[in-house]
Design an enzyme around this catalytic site. Sequence first.
Site, short mmCIF file in Angstrom:
data_model
loop_
_atom_site.label_atom_id
_atom_site.label_comp_id
_atom_site.label_asym_id
_atom_site.label_seq_id
_atom_site.Cartn_x
_atom_site.Cartn_y
_atom_site.Cartn_z
N GLU A 1 43.73 45.61 38.03
CA GLU A 1 43.68 45.24 36.91
C GLU A 1 44.22 46.32 35.62
O GLU A 1 43.22 46.99 34.86
CB GLU A 1 42.65 43.56 36.04
CG GLU A 1 43.26 43.83 35.00
CD GLU A 1 41.92 42.48 34.51
OE1 GLU A 1 40.48 42.11 34.99
OE2 GLU A 1 42.41 41.94 33.65
N LYS B 1 26.55 34.08 48.10
CA LYS B 1 28.27 34.16 47.97
C LYS B 1 28.68 32.66 48.04
O LYS B 1 29.81 32.07 48.33
CB LYS B 1 28.74 34.30 49.85
CG LYS B 1 28.27 35.82 50.26
CD LYS B 1 29.02 36.04 51.84
CE LYS B 1 28.98 38.21 51.72
NZ LYS B 1 29.48 38.49 53.21
N ASP C 1 29.45 44.34 49.76
CA ASP C 1 30.48 43.12 50.43
C ASP C 1 31.09 42.62 49.13
O ASP C 1 30.07 41.75 48.31
CB ASP C 1 29.22 42.23 51.27
CG ASP C 1 29.70 41.01 51.46
OD1 ASP C 1 30.94 40.81 51.31
OD2 ASP C 1 29.17 40.59 52.03
N HIS D 1 46.50 43.98 26.94
CA HIS D 1 47.32 44.22 28.29
C HIS D 1 48.26 43.83 27.83
O HIS D 1 48.74 44.23 29.23
CB HIS D 1 46.52 42.50 28.68
CG HIS D 1 45.47 42.55 29.63
ND1 HIS D 1 44.50 42.75 30.44
CD2 HIS D 1 43.74 42.76 28.09
CE1 HIS D 1 43.51 43.03 30.79
NE2 HIS D 1 42.80 43.11 29.16
#
Length: 408
Positions: free
Chosen positions: A104, A233, A308, A403
Site C-alpha cells: 500500500e 483468527k 501469522d 494517496h
Amino acid sequence: MTDDPDTDTDALVERVRDGDLRLHELDDHADADAAATARRRLVESDADVDLETVGAYGFPAERADANIENMIGAAQVPMGVAGPVTIHGGAVDGERYLPMATTEGALLASVNRGCSVVDAAGGATARVTKSGMTRAPVFRVADVAEAEALVEWVRGNEGRLREAAEATTSHGELTAVTPYVVGDSVFLRFRYDTKDAMGMNMATIATRAAAETVERATTASLVALSGNLCTDKKPAAINAVEGRGRSVTADVLIPREVVEERLHTTPEAIAEVNTRKNHVGSAKAGSLGFNAHVANVVAAMFLATGQDAAQVVEGSNAITTAESRDGGLYVSVSLASLEVGTVGGGTKLPTQGEGLDVLGVAGGGDPPGANADALAECIAVGALAGELSLLAALGSRHLSSAHESLGR
Ligand SMILES: CC(C)(COP(=O)([O-])OP(=O)([O-])OC[C@H]1O[C@@H](n2cnc3c(N)ncnc32)[C@H](O)[C@@H]1OP(=O)([O-])[O-])[C@@H](O)C(=O)NCCC(=O)NCCSC(=O)C[C@@](C)(O)CC(=O)[O-]
Ligand SMILES: NC(=O)C1=CN([C@@H]2O[C@H](COP(=O)(O)OP(=O)(O)OC[C@H]3O[C@@H](n4cnc5c(N)ncnc54)[C@H](OP(=O)(O)O)[C@@H]3O)[C@@H](O)[C@H]2O)C=CC1
C-alpha cells in the site's frame, strides 16, 4: 537420480504426470529446492504461466520445511522502514527502525511522518499490560447438571490440569482455566504464558494433554480441541475484553507547535476526528475496532517479522484515544489482542529473522518473554504513529491527495 539437476527435475515432472508421484510427494524424492522447481514447472505448463519471479527466492527452500507444504517459490512483498522512533517501553528502550512489508503506497510515508512527530515529542511510552495465549476446547456432557459437575471438577483440579499441560512444554505455563457453559456444551478456556513464542502450537499441544485428563476423570467427552471460544483468527468480543496474546498500550503527548508544523492541523481537530470517526462512527457500525488503521501497521510488521498473518484479525482489536491536553495533543492506542512471537513459526525464516534483527528482538529473550514483549511494544508504537498521521491527514483533508500522489 542423476547429477544433472535439470534432468532430475524433468524426471520428477514426468513421474507426477504419469501419476507415479503426487505433488506433495516430490520432497521425498528430491531436495526441497528441486521439489519446488519441479512443482513450479508443472504449474507453469498446466496453467500456461511464467513463474520466474516466484522462483527467484533468496533462501534455501529447506529452511521453510516447517512453514509450508507444496512450495513453489516465494511471494515477495516490498519491505521498508519507518523511523527511527524513540520508544520508552517496559521491554524496549531507545531508538528503533520499524520494518514494514506492504503493497500500500503512502503507508510507510504516513507511519514515518507519525514516527518523526513522536520523536519530536520526546518519544512514545509503551507497556504490555496483560499476556496469555488461549485455547478453548468444547466438551459434550449429558445435561446442565453434568455441566455444573464438570465446572466444579475443573475448579478443584487446576493443579492436575496444569501438571498434564506443562508436561508437554519446557517454556509454557498454564495460568488459568475458565469454564463457560451453554446447555450440554462446556468450553474450558485455557490461558498460557507462552514466553517468547506466539504459542498457538504450544497451547494446542498442552491443551490436548489437559483435555485427555478431563476425559479420563469425568463423564465429559471432547468434541473439538478448538471450540471457537479461544478465539483464533475470527473477530470476537472476548479477545477485545479479555485480551489474547499481548495486550499492549502506547501513548504520547505532543506539543501544539509540533502538531501544527508537522501535521498541518491542530490538537482540537485531531481530537474531533478521533471522537466522531473512531468512536461514534465505529459504534454506529458495530465495529470491534475503535481505531483508524491499526491493521495496516500490524499487517505490515507481521509480514516483516514472520508473524501469522491471519492473526491480524485480532491485532486490529484496538482503541485509539485523542484529546487536547495542556495545549498539546495526547494520543494513545491500546491493542487488546496482539499475538506475537520472536521464536517459532515464521520467525525462523531468513528474511523474517532479519526483520526481527532490525528491532533487536530475534530469538528467546532474557528473561524469557522479554523479546516478544519488546516486539509488541514496537508494533504498538508503530500503530500509534500511523493513527496520528492518518487522523491528521483526515483533519487537514489530505487523505485523498496523499494517496493520489504516493499510491497510484
Ligand atoms: C503522505 C503524508 C505523510 C504526507 O504528509 P506531508 O506532511 O504533506 O508530507 P511532507 O512531505 O511535509 O513530509 C512530512 C514527513 O512525512 C514523511 N514522509 C513524507 N513522504 C514520505 C515518503 N515518500 N517516504 C517516507 N516518508 C515520507 C517524512 O517523515 C516527512 O518528514 P521529513 O523526513 O521529510 O522531515 C500524509 O499526507 C499522510 O500521512 N497521509 C495519510 C496516509 C495514510 O495514513 N494512509 C494509510 C492508509 S489509509 C487506509 O488504508 C485505511 C483507511 C483510510 O481506509 C482507514 C479508515 O477508514 O480510516
Ligand atoms: N496448532 C494450531 O492450532 C495453530 C498453529 N498456528 C501456527 O503455530 C505456530 C506458532 O506456534 P508456536 O507454539 O508459537 O511456535 P512453534 O510451534 O514453532 O513452537 C515454538 C517452541 O519454541 C520453544 N522455545 C524455545 N525458546 C523459547 C522461548 N524463549 N519462549 C517460548 N518458547 C521457546 C518452545 O518449546 P517447548 O514448548 O518445548 O518449551 C515452543 O513450544 C505458527 O506457525 C502458527 O502459524 C497458528 C494457529 C493455530
